[in-house]
Design a protein around this motif. Structure first.
Motif, PDB file in Angstrom:
ATOM      1  N   PRO A 189     -20.863   2.217  18.265  1.00 26.32           N
ATOM      2  CA  PRO A 189     -19.556   2.123  18.917  1.00 26.32           C
ATOM      3  C   PRO A 189     -19.074   0.674  18.960  1.00 26.32           C
ATOM      4  N   GLY A 190     -17.779   0.491  18.791  1.00 29.20           N
ATOM      5  CA  GLY A 190     -17.190  -0.840  18.807  1.00 29.20           C
ATOM      6  C   GLY A 190     -17.012  -1.456  17.445  1.00 29.20           C
ATOM      7  N   MET A 191     -17.589  -0.842  16.400  1.00 29.84           N
ATOM      8  CA  MET A 191     -17.436  -1.392  15.048  1.00 29.84           C
ATOM      9  C   MET A 191     -15.981  -1.309  14.595  1.00 29.84           C
ATOM     10  N   PHE A 192     -15.550  -2.343  13.879  1.00 34.50           N
ATOM     11  CA  PHE A 192     -14.230  -2.331  13.243  1.00 34.50           C
ATOM     12  C   PHE A 192     -14.297  -1.451  11.997  1.00 34.50           C
ATOM     13  N   ALA A 193     -13.320  -0.581  11.831  1.00 30.54           N
ATOM     14  CA  ALA A 193     -13.341   0.380  10.729  1.00 30.54           C
ATOM     15  C   ALA A 193     -12.056   0.297   9.916  1.00 30.54           C
ATOM     16  N   SER A 194     -12.220   0.374   8.606  1.00 32.43           N
ATOM     17  CA  SER A 194     -11.093   0.508   7.685  1.00 32.43           C
ATOM     18  C   SER A 194     -11.035   1.968   7.243  1.00 32.43           C
ATOM     19  N   LEU A 195      -9.902   2.621   7.483  1.00 28.67           N
ATOM     20  CA  LEU A 195      -9.804   4.056   7.250  1.00 28.67           C
ATOM     21  C   LEU A 195      -8.726   4.376   6.228  1.00 28.67           C
ATOM     22  N   GLN A 196      -8.933   5.499   5.559  1.00 29.24           N
ATOM     23  CA  GLN A 196      -7.931   6.059   4.658  1.00 29.24           C
ATOM     24  C   GLN A 196      -7.838   7.552   4.924  1.00 29.24           C
ATOM     25  N   VAL A 197      -6.684   7.976   5.412  1.00 26.16           N
ATOM     26  CA  VAL A 197      -6.461   9.390   5.678  1.00 26.16           C
ATOM     27  C   VAL A 197      -6.056  10.072   4.374  1.00 26.16           C
ATOM     28  N   ILE A 198      -6.779  11.102   3.982  1.00 26.65           N
ATOM     29  CA  ILE A 198      -6.492  11.818   2.737  1.00 26.65           C
ATOM     30  C   ILE A 198      -5.287  12.724   2.968  1.00 26.65           C
ATOM     31  N   LEU A 199      -4.204  12.455   2.273  1.00 23.99           N
ATOM     32  CA  LEU A 199      -2.989  13.256   2.414  1.00 23.99           C
ATOM     33  C   LEU A 199      -3.049  14.455   1.468  1.00 23.99           C
ATOM     34  N   PRO A 200      -2.381  15.548   1.817  1.00 24.40           N
ATOM     35  CA  PRO A 200      -2.451  16.760   0.985  1.00 24.40           C
ATOM     36  C   PRO A 200      -1.600  16.657  -0.273  1.00 24.40           C
ATOM     37  N   ASP A 201      -1.744  17.659  -1.141  1.00 24.69           N
ATOM     38  CA  ASP A 201      -0.920  17.847  -2.336  1.00 24.69           C
ATOM     39  C   ASP A 201      -0.967  16.650  -3.276  1.00 24.69           C
ATOM     40  N   PRO A 202      -2.064  16.459  -4.036  1.00 24.60           N
ATOM     41  CA  PRO A 202      -2.092  15.392  -5.044  1.00 24.60           C
ATOM     42  C   PRO A 202      -1.037  15.624  -6.116  1.00 24.60           C
ATOM     43  N   GLN A 203      -0.418  14.538  -6.600  1.00 24.58           N
ATOM     44  CA  GLN A 203       0.641  14.622  -7.600  1.00 24.58           C
ATOM     45  C   GLN A 203       0.288  13.735  -8.782  1.00 24.58           C
ATOM     46  N   ASN A 204       0.879  14.056  -9.941  1.00 18.47           N
ATOM     47  CA  ASN A 204       0.662  13.249 -11.142  1.00 18.47           C
ATOM     48  C   ASN A 204       1.429  11.940 -11.030  1.00 18.47           C
ATOM     49  N   ARG A 205       0.737  10.831 -11.227  1.00 15.97           N
ATOM     50  CA  ARG A 205       1.333   9.508 -11.142  1.00 15.97           C
ATOM     51  C   ARG A 205       0.895   8.668 -12.337  1.00 15.97           C
ATOM     52  N   ILE A 206       1.755   7.721 -12.736  1.00 12.03           N
ATOM     53  CA  ILE A 206       1.409   6.787 -13.795  1.00 12.03           C
ATOM     54  C   ILE A 206       0.533   5.694 -13.200  1.00 12.03           C
ATOM     55  N   VAL A 207      -0.603   5.429 -13.826  1.00 14.10           N
ATOM     56  CA  VAL A 207      -1.531   4.430 -13.323  1.00 14.10           C
ATOM     57  C   VAL A 207      -1.870   3.436 -14.429  1.00 14.10           C
ATOM     58  N   LEU A 208      -2.212   2.204 -14.006  1.00 16.86           N
ATOM     59  CA  LEU A 208      -2.626   1.145 -14.912  1.00 16.86           C
ATOM     60  C   LEU A 208      -3.865   0.465 -14.355  1.00 16.86           C
ATOM     61  N   PRO A 209      -4.670  -0.144 -15.217  1.00 20.27           N
ATOM     62  CA  PRO A 209      -5.758  -0.978 -14.699  1.00 20.27           C
ATOM     63  C   PRO A 209      -5.194  -2.138 -13.885  1.00 20.27           C
ATOM     64  N   GLU A 210      -5.886  -2.497 -12.843  1.00 22.39           N
ATOM     65  CA  GLU A 210      -5.393  -3.557 -11.961  1.00 22.39           C
ATOM     66  C   GLU A 210      -5.270  -4.891 -12.692  1.00 22.39           C
ATOM     67  N   SER A 211      -6.081  -5.100 -13.737  1.00 22.88           N
ATOM     68  CA  SER A 211      -6.030  -6.360 -14.476  1.00 22.88           C
ATOM     69  C   SER A 211      -4.750  -6.514 -15.292  1.00 22.88           C
ATOM     70  N   ALA A 212      -3.970  -5.449 -15.450  1.00 27.07           N
ATOM     71  CA  ALA A 212      -2.734  -5.536 -16.224  1.00 27.07           C
ATOM     72  C   ALA A 212      -1.568  -6.082 -15.408  1.00 27.07           C
ATOM     73  N   ILE A 213      -1.726  -6.183 -14.091  1.00 28.76           N
ATOM     74  CA  ILE A 213      -0.624  -6.563 -13.223  1.00 28.76           C
ATOM     75  C   ILE A 213      -0.689  -8.044 -12.916  1.00 28.76           C
ATOM     76  N   THR A 214       0.447  -8.714 -13.001  1.00 30.50           N
ATOM     77  CA  THR A 214       0.584 -10.102 -12.583  1.00 30.50           C
ATOM     78  C   THR A 214       1.359 -10.118 -11.273  1.00 30.50           C
ATOM     79  N   TYR A 215       0.719 -10.635 -10.226  1.00 31.94           N
ATOM     80  CA  TYR A 215       1.311 -10.628  -8.893  1.00 31.94           C
ATOM     81  C   TYR A 215       1.927 -12.002  -8.612  1.00 31.94           C
ATOM     82  N   THR A 216       3.211 -12.009  -8.265  1.00 28.32           N
ATOM     83  CA  THR A 216       3.911 -13.251  -7.941  1.00 28.32           C
ATOM     84  C   THR A 216       4.754 -13.047  -6.691  1.00 28.32           C
TER      85      THR A 216
END
Length: 382
Positions: free
Chosen positions: A265-292
């Motif tokens: 008890p008392g631990m800090f937690a990072s959570l991800q709630v799984i939302l319903p109905d998965p959908q088809n999405r376009i995805v890329l490797p993270e190394s392809a993105i340039t963040y500015t």
């Protein structure tokens, strides 16, 4: 004679000037040819933008709480006579923990019990005499009241005596003890903490606009810094029926099993709630993105076109490939992949390594060299 010598010297100077001018002209010509010569293509690694089922998640943070957890404290003051547990011990419900000195309460209880016995005898005699009218109704009522009073006194002393004997209210793991034999403890003094670690709660907040996405029974993935390589699973068990006025957030509680007792008890937690109905999405490797700061972008492989719109080809008849820089909109990032919401279409090739040498319109060549991918696998943050 003098004139002849002057003409000879003038001819020599003129010859030197011509030689220097020729050398300079040749150098300029060579430099121009170097600039006008086509540059070799830049080797890059590419990946194809693909459309795949994407399970949306709602990321948030929270903290862990025990299924049951209390700080054991005293209701009444007293001197510690016996400590009946060890720090960190697992205890059962009702197990004795601490015994306070109860000699005074025990003596008072014996006195009260003696008074109760006498009151019972007096009331018994009065019950027999009231039938023959040997005593008045008022005397009989007084004896009855005295009996009830003595019973209440005995019960009160028994309750006070029981508070001198501290037991575990539920099964769990007891913490480090805070008292020793002989300590005088005032009321409210904490003896130790008792936590039921068999299951835990993960409490977290979500914004009110996300409330329609949350329902009882939805899965939750939980990560803690103590075990970065492990993911713990739970389910949403309760949603607070109130929005916080100050933050406009809603408190949500998930329940997760803790059979190995790893989580506290008392631990800090990072959570991800799984939302319903998965959908088809376009995805890329993270190394392809340039963040500015001014937007995220990616280099898309395109074919070079001439001024008339026709495709240009090299001397081998192959289309000339160039890097086309596009600004894109990204969504969730997960396991080295990024969801693309705008800017890249499914089936397009995107540069994943070698971007540091590129500019918009640069001539490129697709390379199969694995070392190129390994050295440039991290996302850019220009």
């Amino acid at each position: 004679m003098l004139r002849r010598r002057m003409l000879i010297m003038l001819g020599i100077v003129l010859l030197i000037v011509l030689v220097l001018a020729g050398y300079k002209a040749f150098s300029v010509y060579t430099l121009i040819q170097g600039f006008s010569a086509p540059k070799p293509p830049i080797n890059v690694a590419v990946a194809t933008a693909s459309e795949r089922p994407w399970q949306s998640r709602l990321p948030t943070i929270g903290s862990l709480k025990a299924l049951q957890g209390v700080d054991l404290s005293l209701e009444i003051a007293g001197t510690v006579k016996d400590v009946q547990f060890q720090s960190g011990q697992k205890v059962k419900a009702g197990q004795p923990l601490v015994q306070l000195d109860s000699a005074v309460e025990s003596a008072l209880l014996e006195t009260a019990q003696a008074d109760l016995g006498l009151a019972q005898l007096d009331f018994g005699r009065g019950s027999q005499l009231i039938g023959s009218q040997a005593i008045s109704k008022g005397e009989y009522d007084r004896l009855s009241a005295q009996l009830q009073k003595n019973k209440a006194t005995v019960n009160q002393l028994k309750a006070s005596l029981a508070k001198k004997h501290i037991v575990a209210p539920f099964s769990g793991t007891i913490g480090i003890r805070q008292v020793d034999v002989g300590d005088y403890l005032a009321s409210g003094t904490v003896i130790a903490t008792l936590q039921d670690l068999s299951s835990l709660y993960a409490d977290f907040y979500i914004p009110e606009q996300s409330l329609p996405k949350i329902a009882i029974g939805q899965g939750v993935q939980i990560n803690v810094s103590a075990y970065p390589a492990e993911t713990f699973t739970g389910t949403v068990s309760a949603i607070n029926p109130k929005v916080e006025d100050s933050t406009r957030n809603v408190l949500v509680r998930a329940t997760l099993a803790n059979p190995d007792g790893k989580l506290f008890p008392g631990m800090f937690a990072s959570l991800q709630v799984i939302l319903p109905d998965p959908q088809n999405r376009i995805v890329l490797p993270e190394s392809a993105i340039t963040y500015t700061l001014y937007g995220n972008s990616a280099y898309v492989v395109a074919q070079k076109k001439a001024s008339d719109g026709s495709l240009e080809k090299d001397d081998k008849g192959q289309p000339i490939l160039i890097a086309e820089r596009r600004f894109i909109e990204t969504g969730e990032r997960r396991d080295g992949w990024v969801m693309i919401t705008k800017g890249v279409q499914s089936g397009e090739q995107v540069v994943t390594a070698g971007q540091i040498k590129l500019d918009n319109g640069a001539h490129i060549a697709i390379s199969d060299d694995k070392t190129l991918t390994d050295k440039n696998s991290r996302p850019r943050t220009d």
